[in-house]
Design an enzyme around this catalytic site. Structure first.
Site, PDB file in Angstrom:
ATOM      1  N   GLY A  10       1.090  -1.093  -0.191  1.00 55.62           N
ATOM      2  CA  GLY A  10      -0.233  -0.273  -0.002  1.00 55.62           C
ATOM      3  C   GLY A  10       0.584   1.089   0.324  1.00 55.62           C
ATOM      4  O   GLY A  10       1.831   1.136  -0.107  1.00 55.62           O
ATOM      5  N   ALA A  14       3.250  -2.345   3.844  1.00 54.98           N
ATOM      6  CA  ALA A  14       2.600  -3.967   3.290  1.00 54.98           C
ATOM      7  C   ALA A  14       1.909  -4.669   3.844  1.00 54.98           C
ATOM      8  O   ALA A  14       2.457  -4.549   5.251  1.00 54.98           O
ATOM      9  CB  ALA A  14       3.650  -4.505   2.091  1.00 54.98           C
ATOM     10  N   ASP A  98      -4.641  -2.499  -6.162  1.00 54.15           N
ATOM     11  CA  ASP A  98      -5.276  -3.173  -4.666  1.00 54.15           C
ATOM     12  C   ASP A  98      -6.837  -3.227  -4.930  1.00 54.15           C
ATOM     13  O   ASP A  98      -7.250  -3.698  -3.672  1.00 54.15           O
ATOM     14  CB  ASP A  98      -5.120  -1.874  -3.660  1.00 54.15           C
ATOM     15  N   ASP A 119     -12.281   1.221   0.535  1.00 55.31           N
ATOM     16  CA  ASP A 119     -11.491   0.991   1.131  1.00 55.31           C
ATOM     17  C   ASP A 119     -10.541   2.220   1.508  1.00 55.31           C
ATOM     18  O   ASP A 119     -10.551   3.075   0.759  1.00 55.31           O
ATOM     19  CB  ASP A 119     -10.074   0.426   0.183  1.00 55.31           C
TER      20      ASP A 119
END
Length: 245
Positions: A10, A14, A98, A119
């Site tokens: 991210g 991570a 993602d 998210d």
């Protein structure tokens, strides 16, 4: 035992996870992902059959190189991969890996349902997946920290604030400047989720990301919060491709 390795890189952290089928064996957060941390995480674990790497950035050659020494099959996730969902998006090549993984994770947990996948991380993504497993699109907005940082950076006197651990339920109006900034940022996201739900019929909200535990209690409807949603989606993609062999 043959394991799957999933890595979700991210913007700020991570996640590395090991899976035996659909069973999560171990998962860690890593602030500084590199070849060495991958090797340390997998050392002594036994054979790694397949690995998948998902990143919000273009840099990842060192990590991918390390993974290729560990796993028999390696995939870097993109819209070009073979997926258990369909992608209905105007520019699939620009769709974040993602976002794909979170959508797959949500579908794996709630098949046959319309899903709003939220998210809530560095940025907040709101993505809609229909009951037939088709990613229909979504929106992207700044996350909580980014909103607070921007208020400080682009004004003369608003203070620098950190994201709080929790918000008192139903407290919607700030009584001082710090409160006003925090509640404005928080309810900007909460209000967006509520708006999308008012437009999407018969839809379930699935939320992940670092700020999901803060935001979800403030919504007026049931929310399924899963901190490992992206990792579950990555593993589902590996299992889907294994079954297609």
């Amino acid at each position: 035992m043959s394991l799957n390795l999933t890595i979700d890189q991210g913007n700020t952290v991570a996640k590395m996870a090991l899976w035996d089928g659909i069973e999560l064996i171990d998962i860690v957060n890593e602030a500084h992902l590199c070849a060495q941390t991958v090797e340390q995480f997998t050392h002594g674990r036994g054979a790694i059959d397949a690995a998948i790497y998902c990143s919000v950035s273009d840099d990842g050659s060192a990590v991918l190189g390390s993974i290729r020494h560990i796993a028999k099959r390696v995939c870097r996730l993109s819209s070009r991969c073979r997926l258990p969902i369909k992608i209905d998006y105007g520019t699939p090549g620009t769709l974040g890996a993602d976002r794909i993984a979170a959508a797959v994770g949500a579908v794996s947990l709630h098949p046959g349902q319309n899903l709003l996948v939220v998210d809530a991380g560095t940025a907040v993504t709101y993505d809609f997946v229909t009951a037939d497993g088709t990613f229909r699109g979504g929106n992207i907005t700044p996350g909580l920290k980014m909103r607070l940082d921007a208020l400080h950076r682009y004004t003369a006197r608003l203070p620098q604030l950190e994201v709080p651990a929790s918000i008192e339920h139903r407290r919607v109006l700030g009584k001082d400047t710090a409160d006003a900034m925090i509640l404005g940022a928080v309810y900007g996201i909460v209000g967006a989720v509520s708006f999308y739900m008012s437009k999407l019929r018969d839809t379930k909200v699935v939320m992940t990301g670092g700020n999901a535990p803060l935001l979800s209690p403030l919504l007026d409807f049931e929310v399924d919060v899963d901190e490992h949603l992206v990792s579950k989606g990555l593993n589902s993609i590996l299992l889907y491709n294994e079954n297609k062999k």
